[in-house]
Write an enzyme that holds these catalytic residues in place. Structure first.
Site, PDB file in Angstrom:
ATOM      1  N   LYS A  57       0.829  -1.208   0.000  1.00 35.46           N
ATOM      2  CA  LYS A  57       0.000   0.000   0.000  1.00 35.46           C
ATOM      3  C   LYS A  57       0.866   1.262   0.000  1.00 35.46           C
ATOM      4  O   LYS A  57       0.627   2.202  -0.766  1.00 35.46           O
ATOM      5  CB  LYS A  57      -0.919   0.002   1.212  1.00 35.46           C
ATOM      6  CG  LYS A  57      -2.000  -1.070   1.178  1.00 35.46           C
ATOM      7  CD  LYS A  57      -2.833  -1.032   2.446  1.00 35.46           C
ATOM      8  CE  LYS A  57      -3.927  -2.086   2.446  1.00 35.46           C
ATOM      9  NZ  LYS A  57      -4.746  -2.042   3.681  1.00 35.46           N
ATOM     10  N   CYS A  75      -0.642   0.747   6.156  1.00 34.51           N
ATOM     11  CA  CYS A  75      -0.949  -0.144   7.278  1.00 34.51           C
ATOM     12  C   CYS A  75      -1.894  -1.245   6.805  1.00 34.51           C
ATOM     13  O   CYS A  75      -2.720  -1.028   5.919  1.00 34.51           O
ATOM     14  CB  CYS A  75      -1.628   0.611   8.430  1.00 34.51           C
ATOM     15  SG  CYS A  75      -0.623   1.864   9.217  1.00 34.51           S
ATOM     16  N   ASP A  76      -1.776  -2.397   7.427  1.00 34.82           N
ATOM     17  CA  ASP A  76      -2.737  -3.457   7.162  1.00 34.82           C
ATOM     18  C   ASP A  76      -2.817  -4.360   8.390  1.00 34.82           C
ATOM     19  O   ASP A  76      -1.804  -4.620   9.048  1.00 34.82           O
ATOM     20  CB  ASP A  76      -2.346  -4.295   5.948  1.00 34.82           C
ATOM     21  CG  ASP A  76      -3.522  -5.125   5.454  1.00 34.82           C
ATOM     22  OD1 ASP A  76      -4.325  -4.596   4.669  1.00 34.82           O
ATOM     23  OD2 ASP A  76      -3.651  -6.293   5.866  1.00 34.82           O
ATOM     24  N   SER A  77      -4.016  -4.819   8.687  1.00 31.13           N
ATOM     25  CA  SER A  77      -4.242  -5.663   9.861  1.00 31.13           C
ATOM     26  C   SER A  77      -4.707  -7.050   9.466  1.00 31.13           C
ATOM     27  O   SER A  77      -5.518  -7.206   8.542  1.00 31.13           O
ATOM     28  CB  SER A  77      -5.274  -5.017  10.794  1.00 31.13           C
ATOM     29  OG  SER A  77      -4.826  -3.764  11.271  1.00 31.13           O
ATOM     30  N   GLY A 112       0.576  -4.460  10.373  1.00 33.80           N
ATOM     31  CA  GLY A 112       1.827  -4.106   9.715  1.00 33.80           C
ATOM     32  C   GLY A 112       1.864  -2.623   9.404  1.00 33.80           C
ATOM     33  O   GLY A 112       0.835  -2.020   9.084  1.00 33.80           O
TER      34      GLY A 112
END
Length: 212
Positions: A57, A75-77, A112
Site C-alpha cells: 500500500k 498499514c494493514d491488519s 503491519g
C-alpha cells in the site's frame, strides 16, 4: 515543519488515531488488490502477511504524483486464530462463522506498518509489525447474529472492532490496543525517528485533522 504525512489507507479508525495524536495527514487510497497480492506471494504467516500488505500500500501510493518529498504510511491488519490468517469477511455468513470460532477464545491481531520516505533518492522504506492478543467473551448465537446485522464486522480484519460495537465482546487485550484498532502510534513514532522525523514536531496547535 514537515509536510503532512500521507496515509495510504481509507480506514476511518486509522485516521481517527492520527487525529487524536495531533499528526496531520492527507489520505490517498492505494487500491492494492489485497487478495491477489497474497495469492501471488505464496504461503506467508499472518504476521508476514500484515507487513507485506502494508508495504504494498505504501509503495503504491509513494509512486503517485503528489507524493514527492513526502512520508507515506501504509498499514494493514490481519487477525490470527489457530495459525490461520483472517482478513475482512465481507459476507455476513462468513462473519458469523468466524466470530463463532472466536467466541471464548484468544486470537492475535497483527498490524503491519510501512513508512516510505520519498525525500530520499532512492526512496527509503522502513517497516514493523505491532501485535496484540485479544481474548473474547463467550458469545451466544443471537449476540453474534445481532452484531453481524449491524454491518460493522464485514469490512474489518478479524470481523471485530475494538473502537466500536465489537468492544462489548472483548474481555482483555495484551499488547498495544491501538494496534488492534489499526495503527500503533508508538510503532509509527519509532518509524518516524528512523528517518529523522519527530512526531512532536507537528504539535504546533494548528494541524489537528485530516486535510483530504
Amino acid at each position: 515543519m514537515e509536510l503532512p504525512l500521507i496515509l495510504a489507507s481509507q480506514s476511518p479508525a486509522r485516521a481517527g488515531l492520527l487525529r487524536k495524536a495531533g499528526i496531520p495527514f492527507d489520505t490517498v487510497v492505494s487500491h492494492v488488490d489485497e487478495d491477489a497480492l497474497v495469492a501471488a506471494e505464496g504461503p506467508l504467516s499472518p504476521r508476514e502477511t500484515a507487513l507485506r500488505l502494508a508495504r504494498a500500500k505504501a509503495e503504491a501510493v509513494a509512486q503517485l504524483p503528489g507524493s514527492e518529498n513526502r512520508l507515506v504510511l501504509g498499514c494493514d491488519s490481519v487477525f490470527e486464530l489457530d495459525g490461520v490468517s483472517y482478513g475482512k469477511p465481507y459476507e455476513a455468513e462468513v462473519a458469523v462463522q468466524r466470530i463463532a470460532a472466536m467466541s471464548g477464545r484468544t486470537g492475535t491481531l497483527h498490524t503491519g506498518h510501512w513508512l516510505v520516505d520519498t525525500r530520499r533518492e532512492p526512496a527509503l522504506g522502513e517497516g514493523a509489525v505491532a501485535s496484540a492478543d485479544v481474548r473474547f467473551a463467550h458469545m451466544s448465537a443471537a449476540e453474534i447474529r445481532d452484531y453481524v446485522a449491524t454491518g460493522e464486522p464485514l469490512q474489518v480484519a478479524g470481523s471485530f472492532t475494538l473502537d466500536g460495537r465489537g468492544s462489548v465482546f472483548v474481555e482483555q487485550v495484551v499488547g498495544d490496543p491501538n494496534a488492534v484498532i489499526g495503527l500503533s502510534l508508538s510503532t509509527l513514532r519509532e518509524l518516524l525517528r528512523a528517518v529523522g522525523v519527530s512526531a512532536t514536531a507537528w504539535w504546533d496547535g494548528t494541524a489537528q485533522s485530516d486535510r483530504s
